[in-house]
Design a protein around this motif. Sequence first.
Motif, PDB file in Angstrom:
ATOM      1  N   LYS A  43       0.857  -1.183   0.000  1.00 35.12           N
ATOM      2  CA  LYS A  43       0.000   0.000   0.000  1.00 35.12           C
ATOM      3  C   LYS A  43       0.894   1.234   0.000  1.00 35.12           C
ATOM      4  O   LYS A  43       1.982   1.239   0.582  1.00 35.12           O
ATOM      5  CB  LYS A  43      -0.916  -0.024   1.220  1.00 35.12           C
ATOM      6  N   MET A  44       0.409   2.280  -0.654  1.00 29.12           N
ATOM      7  CA  MET A  44       1.205   3.504  -0.751  1.00 29.12           C
ATOM      8  C   MET A  44       1.513   4.086   0.631  1.00 29.12           C
ATOM      9  O   MET A  44       2.573   4.669   0.833  1.00 29.12           O
ATOM     10  CB  MET A  44       0.494   4.538  -1.626  1.00 29.12           C
ATOM     11  N   GLU A  45       0.613   3.910   1.579  1.00 27.43           N
ATOM     12  CA  GLU A  45       0.856   4.405   2.928  1.00 27.43           C
ATOM     13  C   GLU A  45       2.124   3.775   3.509  1.00 27.43           C
ATOM     14  O   GLU A  45       2.918   4.442   4.176  1.00 27.43           O
ATOM     15  CB  GLU A  45      -0.350   4.105   3.815  1.00 27.43           C
ATOM     16  N   MET A  46       2.331   2.489   3.238  1.00 25.56           N
ATOM     17  CA  MET A  46       3.547   1.824   3.710  1.00 25.56           C
ATOM     18  C   MET A  46       4.768   2.351   2.960  1.00 25.56           C
ATOM     19  O   MET A  46       5.819   2.582   3.565  1.00 25.56           O
ATOM     20  CB  MET A  46       3.440   0.302   3.551  1.00 25.56           C
ATOM     21  N   MET A  47       4.644   2.557   1.655  1.00 25.39           N
ATOM     22  CA  MET A  47       5.783   3.071   0.898  1.00 25.39           C
ATOM     23  C   MET A  47       6.226   4.418   1.464  1.00 25.39           C
ATOM     24  O   MET A  47       7.419   4.674   1.615  1.00 25.39           O
ATOM     25  CB  MET A  47       5.457   3.207  -0.586  1.00 25.39           C
ATOM     26  N   LYS A  48       5.269   5.263   1.801  1.00 27.36           N
ATOM     27  CA  LYS A  48       5.604   6.574   2.362  1.00 27.36           C
ATOM     28  C   LYS A  48       6.343   6.435   3.687  1.00 27.36           C
ATOM     29  O   LYS A  48       7.217   7.244   3.991  1.00 27.36           O
ATOM     30  CB  LYS A  48       4.335   7.404   2.547  1.00 27.36           C
ATOM     31  N   MET A  49       6.007   5.418   4.464  1.00 25.13           N
ATOM     32  CA  MET A  49       6.695   5.207   5.745  1.00 25.13           C
ATOM     33  C   MET A  49       8.147   4.798   5.540  1.00 25.13           C
ATOM     34  O   MET A  49       9.003   5.127   6.358  1.00 25.13           O
ATOM     35  CB  MET A  49       5.965   4.151   6.574  1.00 25.13           C
ATOM     36  N   LEU A  50       8.432   4.103   4.462  1.00 28.34           N
ATOM     37  CA  LEU A  50       9.793   3.668   4.183  1.00 28.34           C
ATOM     38  C   LEU A  50      10.619   4.746   3.483  1.00 28.34           C
ATOM     39  O   LEU A  50      11.840   4.736   3.555  1.00 28.34           O
ATOM     40  CB  LEU A  50       9.793   2.399   3.322  1.00 28.34           C
ATOM     41  N   ASP A  51       9.962   5.656   2.783  1.00 31.60           N
ATOM     42  CA  ASP A  51      10.617   6.697   1.992  1.00 31.60           C
ATOM     43  C   ASP A  51      11.110   7.818   2.907  1.00 31.60           C
ATOM     44  O   ASP A  51      10.482   8.864   3.037  1.00 31.60           O
ATOM     45  CB  ASP A  51       9.623   7.225   0.947  1.00 31.60           C
ATOM     46  N   ALA A  52      12.259   7.602   3.534  1.00 35.41           N
ATOM     47  CA  ALA A  52      12.779   8.518   4.551  1.00 35.41           C
ATOM     48  C   ALA A  52      13.036   9.924   4.030  1.00 35.41           C
ATOM     49  O   ALA A  52      12.832  10.899   4.755  1.00 35.41           O
ATOM     50  CB  ALA A  52      14.062   7.946   5.161  1.00 35.41           C
ATOM     51  N   ASP A  53      13.474  10.065   2.779  1.00 37.18           N
ATOM     52  CA  ASP A  53      13.784  11.405   2.264  1.00 37.18           C
ATOM     53  C   ASP A  53      12.632  12.029   1.471  1.00 37.18           C
ATOM     54  O   ASP A  53      12.752  13.140   0.959  1.00 37.18           O
ATOM     55  CB  ASP A  53      15.073  11.393   1.439  1.00 37.18           C
ATOM     56  N   GLY A  54      11.515  11.321   1.361  1.00 39.21           N
ATOM     57  CA  GLY A  54      10.321  11.877   0.723  1.00 39.21           C
ATOM     58  C   GLY A  54      10.416  12.110  -0.770  1.00 39.21           C
ATOM     59  O   GLY A  54       9.656  12.910  -1.323  1.00 39.21           O
ATOM     60  N   ASN A  55      11.303  11.384  -1.460  1.00 31.48           N
ATOM     61  CA  ASN A  55      11.471  11.588  -2.903  1.00 31.48           C
ATOM     62  C   ASN A  55      10.639  10.625  -3.751  1.00 31.48           C
ATOM     63  O   ASN A  55      10.843  10.513  -4.952  1.00 31.48           O
ATOM     64  CB  ASN A  55      12.945  11.500  -3.295  1.00 31.48           C
ATOM     65  N   HIS A  56       9.707   9.940  -3.146  1.00 31.68           N
ATOM     66  CA  HIS A  56       8.811   8.990  -3.824  1.00 31.68           C
ATOM     67  C   HIS A  56       9.545   7.773  -4.388  1.00 31.68           C
ATOM     68  O   HIS A  56       9.082   7.139  -5.337  1.00 31.68           O
ATOM     69  CB  HIS A  56       7.982   9.679  -4.919  1.00 31.68           C
TER      70      HIS A  56
END
Length: 159
Positions: A43-56
């Motif tokens: 889920k995208m919500e999980m991807m955002k949690m892993l994306d520490a620098d916020g670059n997608h």
Amino acid sequence: MNAATQKLAGVTAVLLSAFVFSAPAYSADAMLGTGGYARQMHKMEMMKMLDADGNHMVTSAEFVDYYGSIFTALDANGDGAVDEKEWVGVKGNNKLDLATGGYSRELRTTKMMSAMDTDSDHKVTKEEFINFHRTVFKSLDKSGDQQLDPQEWLAKHVG
């Protein structure tokens, strides 16, 4: 060859070809542990949690750092290994603050613990935990560039 034998041979051929052509899909799913785990992870919500620098994008380093933090959260007594009591958690209090509720619930099953417990000692070490997730990362990284874009992240979930 009589009609019954021909029919049996035909059915067998269809079943074998279905198995052969779908085997990679089954092995990829097995790599992710359970279907519920895979659905919650992608889920995208999980991807955002892993994306520490916020670059997608989720790099291999971000992936390993995130799962290192998850392991630390699971290892309640700090001994470097998570046993079943730590893994499953206290009833009603097993959500990890670093993950979505659905992901926490799917991760903290004994089936997932068994998938990561490579030496079958009923404990998961940090090395086992991280190695499992490195394998997951590698299976998701279709481009081989050591980072996951949203399309790679969602590929198992929607495809």
